[in-house]
Design an enzyme around this catalytic site. Sequence first.
Site, short mmCIF file in Angstrom:
data_model
loop_
_atom_site.label_atom_id
_atom_site.label_comp_id
_atom_site.label_asym_id
_atom_site.label_seq_id
_atom_site.Cartn_x
_atom_site.Cartn_y
_atom_site.Cartn_z
N HIS A 96 -28.95 -3.75 57.34
CA HIS A 96 -29.33 -4.95 58.07
C HIS A 96 -28.13 -5.03 58.83
O HIS A 96 -26.83 -5.40 58.61
CB HIS A 96 -29.47 -6.42 57.37
N ASP A 147 -36.50 -2.35 58.47
CA ASP A 147 -36.41 -3.58 58.08
C ASP A 147 -36.43 -4.45 59.39
O ASP A 147 -35.67 -3.77 60.21
CB ASP A 147 -35.47 -4.01 57.33
N CYS A 170 -30.81 -14.43 58.10
CA CYS A 170 -31.66 -13.73 57.15
C CYS A 170 -32.68 -14.87 56.63
O CYS A 170 -33.92 -14.45 56.64
CB CYS A 170 -31.03 -13.22 56.03
N ASP A 227 -36.07 -10.21 57.22
CA ASP A 227 -36.36 -8.90 56.84
C ASP A 227 -37.49 -8.15 57.29
O ASP A 227 -37.75 -7.13 57.72
CB ASP A 227 -36.01 -8.79 55.47
N ASP A 244 -27.30 -7.79 60.92
CA ASP A 244 -26.89 -9.08 61.21
C ASP A 244 -25.55 -9.15 60.33
O ASP A 244 -25.27 -10.58 60.12
CB ASP A 244 -28.07 -10.08 61.08
#
Length: 360
Positions: free
Chosen positions: A242, A193, A345, A115, A244
């Site tokens: 995020h 991020d 992550c 992150d 991912d």
Amino acid sequence: MIKTCPVNSHNEWDPLEEVIIGNLDGAIFPDWNIINNATVPPTEWAEIERKLGGGGYPYPSELMAAARKDLAEFIHILDSEGVTIRQIQSVSYDTPFNTPNWKINSGFCAANPRDPFMIIGNEILETPMADRGRYFEAWAYRELFKEYFKAGAKWTAAPKPQLLDALYDWDYTVPTDKEPMRYVITEFEPVFDAADFVRCGRDIFCQQSNVTNKMGIMWLQRHLGDDYKVHEIHNRSPEAIHIDTTFMPLAPGKVLVSPEYVDVNTLPNVLKNWDILVAPEPVPHNCPLGAVSNWISINVLMLDEQRIIVEKNQEPLIKALKNWGFKPIPCSFAAYYPFLGSFHCATLDVRRQGELQSYF
């Protein structure tokens, strides 16, 4: 003898040699903040706080123990596959802190190094995160980063954001299907991020989200210069945070996507010759906090162009990956989800074999 820089990573799939792993020590469940208006329905956040005793409290010991067990299994697999694992410092997250303009009761944790940091070649880049509770999260990594810096790595930090009230839309409401997409952060200053970006050599894919704004994407493109091209992916979810869990490059010419979050017909034209691998419906993860999407199923980690670490309960995805020519390595990791991350992550790939190139 030429000394090789210990930091070298250009994409998500070159053979992995060294990785930083997340640390659960001192984890504090954060207080509610304005970003949660967009990413977690208010009734759900209240229920999560009820289970944990409230924001600003340490995670319960039973959640910590279960997550550490899964993390140990993950570390064992990485070690068995020949990957060097680097641990970070344990720091305290229960201390209140403030700037001249705002204060907060605690931090969060260092469970997810993906992150706050991005590796671009031999450069460690600290990102300007929009969450006030994560303002000092980078401190847990300082000793390790100083080691890498002394060994030849670049070490850069984007402009530290002020995170003033003007960055947030305090009247934010989740847009309906008939309204234009909007997020809880404004364009007051660059914020992003690192987990909203994935790397494919000279091409980097990103998304706007509730923690990454247009100015943040613009800052990264200008910082990287003409050697790189940053492409934006449109996420259909107003809860986006995020990339991912949405768009995961697995190998040259192959990218895994969530059909709920991505309309494959609107992907950037540069991907027209790539295989778009549409992930099967995820097996519900039954996280005790319910704080992460079921599409965390595609938050996988590539060890090379074939070996891929996948949550062991995601049998439909494991089967699909085998059919697509990959070699899945199942690993228990659902107990890590209360700490808001999975394999991608929870790691920062510091060194992979390979050099910078274009795949398009």
